[in-house]
Enzyme design. Structure first.
Site, short mmCIF file in Angstrom:
data_model
loop_
_atom_site.label_atom_id
_atom_site.label_comp_id
_atom_site.label_asym_id
_atom_site.label_seq_id
_atom_site.Cartn_x
_atom_site.Cartn_y
_atom_site.Cartn_z
N GLY A 51 -21.85 -15.77 20.80
CA GLY A 51 -20.79 -14.31 20.57
C GLY A 51 -21.12 -13.31 22.20
O GLY A 51 -19.75 -12.74 22.02
N HIS A 55 6.87 3.30 3.98
CA HIS A 55 6.68 5.00 3.20
C HIS A 55 6.47 4.67 2.39
O HIS A 55 5.99 3.86 1.06
CB HIS A 55 8.40 5.68 2.64
CG HIS A 55 7.99 6.42 2.62
ND1 HIS A 55 7.34 8.32 3.89
CD2 HIS A 55 8.24 7.51 1.74
CE1 HIS A 55 7.44 8.60 3.23
NE2 HIS A 55 8.00 8.52 1.76
#
Lengths: 504, 467
Positions: free
Chosen positions: B40, B446
């Site tokens: 990582g 929305h």
């Protein structure tokens, strides 16, 4: 769920153009129902349902080019439930709306289906070109009531029974297949009441133009709508050739001329009062495309020569009777030309080769295409392995192929695989012409009219039966020297056929 | 005996591990050498991921402490349990590292623990816990990443004077934290400790924060952070940190341009002036690779000057970002496999995970001005966005820059809640050379914060409707 795929289309055919879908999405289909037609440059092919079910999706739109094995659409299992059930009545409704003439006529009495007759071996479909009778008109059994046009021939559709035309269920211009129903004849004589509505307006070819192609960005959609241009015509610089807003603005702001020119073909021009608009037959379209493709691809150049046909004419005269007696065919000119060309091809292999990408393919066999004019257009059946045939065998083969051509019975196989072509414009009186290559071949010999002309021979002017010869060749693969040598060899072989006997 | 591979990747960070997975997918025999003991890289172990774990937790702590009341939630006092917060961070990191090991197994990548060193063409020596071994490789990929750039005169002990690594592991909240460098890492970690109670002062050599980012964005960010209580001393440099007093660190600063020095006291000093390529002991000399003066290895489509030695990520040029390294890793693996891997460096977004978040992609206004390119700008404040209003997150704006002629989007710069998630929309649009109008004419749901993106896009051509 089963994919509908493009079947194998025959030797050397790798792709096809999607024609009309005969079923719509959501339609119920039965195994072997014809779903869609594919057009190749040779023939049309029907794709049938492989199982019962519902046409779930159409993924290939009319006009799309598809390769063998490509997925055209999908059949969903018939057990899929609601959809087929819903679809069926919907479709019926639509049908009824589209043929208002049907009801009153049908009420008049028994009706008989008008069925498309078999069109000849290998012809899978045709286009319904003309209705000769309108609904409501009286017809007699076997009277011709409609015409169907195929790649090869025109076909007449006879009335199946006495009566009146109750309705036409397809429109002019529709593709039809043998056995399909195109209309109905009503037995009732009183059916004249049926509205004499003219044949339904030809179905617009709209679906072909509609979908597919590149996705259109919202800005491009707006700009093209405002400018009245087809967004698909805008040259794209974006990903996968998509048009960006910049492309669209550049396109509509460009000097009007090119834009108008580009748009022109999509809007048919008005025909004048003494003009007639006729749809090109598929065969004519194929011819047009192939000839233009050949011109666009090959570097076509033509070399000319002339041949004194005296020797061949004398030979024919001397041996005709015996030849006919033994072989049952007349000894013509074509067999000599075929043989003369085979001998020259053996000497100049480039003329018998083709270009494939950056490679050359030389062919060690001699399949001679012989152009045959028919009233439908030009077809080029192939005399195979002509080098191994006798003159008589060649004559017989040409006669057989010519008959097949005129009867519209040529198969794809009959027309595939030529390595060189002979085209005889002389039968129509042509004295001199430049033939166009039959791609991907690299040579074509143009034969012309034999005409007696004064020629100089050993210092004397003599009258000889002369023929101009033209060899068009692909200069990319055949050098000038090779082409000229080839044609000179053909000339020599014609003027002195014994050379071929001695193989010199 | 040496094991032979098609590809040996040195470094198991975002560049290296993604390169390894992609190479495995493409059927190459691949090994990934990592010395950290965990896969990582910086990102996962001491960078992006643990910092985000602390940023999220500390933001929730602050929200609970300061904003819940305004939303009608009574808490009766919010308390910090720092060890538990650190524990949840460690668990997040641990889970993700294990995830990569699983992905390696799934894609047939050999994970080799130890420090890798190039030993001549086609050879990688690994010095690991289980002794030394030699790998032979048709291709070697350098993905060794970067390390913290030290500051002359300041010794990092990771106790009181820390780098980003130490700043993720403090065992108590410092009373006063001095942050050297107003870049992404400093501002993120500064935000974490300020929220948890530290008094934070940022010393920056330049006269602005977030160098390289759009100036308007940086100014707004600075104002917002100042309002939150971070003190900025811009245009100052740190000349030394006196650690002799065990109770207080004494930080000497003076104006960058010259002037009177002064001394600031601090409990913790965080050095975050940047990162530099890490290639120490990598054996570059054995294959004739010479890094440039700043330590970067140059590349031509990931190829180094040495045959079949490739380089990706922080070790080579370009922004030091995990997703840039990841894209390069994928493209590099594809190129090794003979495919046409490609990275579009014009569309690499950058995000600062402060609150509000800051996100950027493409050209800044400063860059466009310097290029002399005519551009149009659309800007929309979250103050006018309904969702931002309901969420009490009205700080910030979205700015979209487009070519004045073609309307093609050239860049987008955002500050506000969740803009790190919203920048992706503009990245996709830019990959497709979309115009501002294309975004403006695309339906957005929305009420969402994304409507601000659309309104800003409308603003480019002057038809913003809601402000």
């Amino acid at each position: 769920m089963t994919d509908i795929t493009v079947p194998t289309l025959g030797e050397s055919i790798t792709e096809a153009t999607v024609g009309q879908w005969l079923k719509a999405e959501g339609d119920a289909v039965k195994k072997d129902d014809v779903l869609v037609e594919l057009e190749t440059d040779k023939v049309s092919v029907e794709v049938s349902a492989t199982e019962d079910g519902v046409l779930g999706a159409i993924t290939a739109q009319p006009g799309d080019t598809v390769e063998i094995g490509a997925v055209l659409g999908r059949i969903d299992g018939g057990a899929g439930g609601a959809k087929p059930a819903e679809a069926a009545p919907a479709k019926q409704e639509a049908k009824e709306e589209s043929k208002p003439a049907a009801a009153p006529a049908a009420s008049g009495g028994e009706t008989t289906d008008i069925i498309v007759p078999v069109m000849g071996e290998s012809v899978a479909e045709g286009t319904l070109s003309t209705f000769l009778k309108k609904p409501g008109e009286a017809v007699k059994k076997d009277e011709t009531i409609a015409e169907i046009e195929t790649d090869k021939v025109a076909l007449e559709v006879p009335a199946p029974a006495d009566g009146v035309i109750a309705e036409w269920t397809v429109a002019e211009g529709t593709s039809v297949t043998p056995g399909s129903v195109i209309g109905r004849v009503s037995a009732s004589a009183g059916a004249a009441a049926a509205p004499a509505a003219s044949a339904p307006a030809p179905k617009a070819a709209a679906p072909a133009a509609a979908s597919g192609d590149r996705p259109v960005a919202p800005s491009v959609r707006r700009i093209s709508a405002e400018a009245g241009v087809d967004p698909q015509n805008i040259p794209g610089t974006g990903r996968d050739g998509r048009a960006t807003k910049a492309d669209a603005m550049a396109y509509v702001n460009a000097p009007k001329a090119p834009a108008a020119a580009a748009a022109a073909p999509s809007v048919p021009r008005e025909t004048g009062p003494r003009e007639e608009r006729v749809r090109m037959t598929r065969l004519r379209q194929t011819i047009a495309k192939r000839l233009k493709d050949a011109q666009n691809t090959a570097a076509i150049l033509t070399t000319y020569n002339e041949a004194d046909m005296s020797a061949i004419m004398a030979a024919r005269k001397a041996h005709q009777e015996a030849f006919v007696a033994k072989h049952g065919v007349k000894l013509g000119f074509m067999s000599f030309f075929v043989k003369a060309c085979v001998a020259a091809l053996k000497e100049i292999p480039a003329v018998n080769a083709e270009i494939d990408g950056t490679d050359l393919i030389y062919k060690n066999y001699y399949n001679m295409g012989v152009a045959v004019g028919t009233d439908r257009g030009l077809v080029v059946p192939v005399v195979r392995d002509a080098d191994q045939m006798s003159l008589a065998e060649i004559e017989k083969e040409i006669i057989a192929l010519g008959k097949k051509a005129r009867d519209g019975k040529l198969t794809i196989e009959d027309m595939q695989g030529a390595t060189f072509t002979l085209s005889n414009g002389g039968v129509y009186g042509s004295l001199m012409s430049m033939p166009i290559l039959n791609a991907p071949q690299s040579g074509i010999l143009g034969m012309h009219k034999i005409q007696e002309r004064p020629v100089a021979e050993n210092g004397q002017v003599v009258i000889r039966p002369m023929m101009y010869l033209a060899l068009s060749y692909d200069h990319r693969i055949v050098d000038g020297k090779e082409a000229v040598t080839f044609l000179v060899r053909v000339k020599e072989n014609l003027e002195d056929p014994q050379r071929m006997l001695f193989d010199i | 005996m040496s094991e032979s591979y098609d590809v040996v990747i040195i470094g198991g960070g975002p560049g290296g591990y993604n390169c390894a997975i992609r190479a495995g997918q493409l059927g190459l025999k691949v090994a990934c050498v990592e010395m950290r003991g965990k896969l990582g890289g910086t990102c996962l172990n001491v960078g992006c991921i643990p910092s985000k774990a602390l940023l999220h937790a500390s933001e929730m702590f602050e929200t609970a402490s300061t904003q819940f009341a305004a939303m009608g939630i009574k808490t009766g006092g919010v308390e910090l349990d720092l060890p538990a917060m650190m524990q949840q961070k460690a668990e997040a990191v641990d889970g993700l590292t294990k995830g990569i090991e699983f992905l390696f197994k799934k894609n047939g990548v050999d994970y080799i623990r130890g420090k890798g060193r190039i030993a001549g063409a086609g050879t990688v020596e690994v010095d690991g816990e289980d002794g030394a071994k030699t790998l032979s490789a048709k291709h070697i990929v350098i993905a060794t990443g970067s390390e913290v750039t030290p500051l002359p005169g300041v010794e990092i002990d990771e106790d009181r004077v820390v780098s980003s690594t130490g700043a993720l592991e403090l065992d108590k909240v410092p009373g006063k934290l001095i942050l050297i460098g107003a870049g992404v890492i400093g501002l993120e970690l500064g935000s974490v400790w300020r929220r948890l109670g530290a008094e934070v002062t940022v010393i920056e050599y330049l006269d602005r924060i977030l160098p390289g980012m759009d100036t308007e964005l940086a100014k707004t960010a600075q104002r917002t952070f100042a309002k939150q209580g971070i003190e900025f001393r811009l245009g100052h440099k740190v000349t030394g940190v006196d650690t002799s007093d065990p109770a207080k660190l004494k930080v000497s600063i003076e104006p960058s341009a010259g002037g009177d020095a002064e001394t600031l006291e601090a409990d913790t000093v965080l050095v975050a002036i940047g990162r530099r390529p890490y290639t120490e002991g990598l054996g570059l000399e054995t294959v004739g690779i010479e890094p440039d003066a700043r330590g970067f290895i140059s590349n031509d489509h990931f190829r180094t000057s040495a045959e079949n030695v490739w380089v990706i990520g922080d070790t080579t040029h370009g922004p030091m970002l995990a997703h840039k390294a990841e894209d390069e890793g994928v493209a590099c693996a594809e190129r090794i496999a003979g495919k046409a891997g490609h990275v579009n460096y014009g569309v690499i977004p950058g995000v600062v995970y402060t609150a509000p978040e800051i996100a950027s992609v493409g050209k800044t206004e400063d860059e466009l001005k310097a290029e002399g390119r005519a551009y149009k700008k659309g800007k929309f404040p979250f103050q006018a966005n309904s969702r931002a209003r309901t969420n009490h997150t009205t700080d910030g704006f979205i700015k979209i820059l487009a070519d004045a002629e073609t309307d093609e989007i050239l860049g987008a710069h955002m500050i506000g809640a969740h803009v790190g998630e919203m920048i992706g929309e503009i990245c996709l649009a830019m990959e497709f050379q979309a115009a501002s109008e294309d975004v403006a004419r695309t339906c957005h749901p929305h009420p969402t914060l994304t409507e601000a993106v659309r309104q800003a896009a409308m603003g480019v051509e002057g038809w913003t409707m809601q402000a």
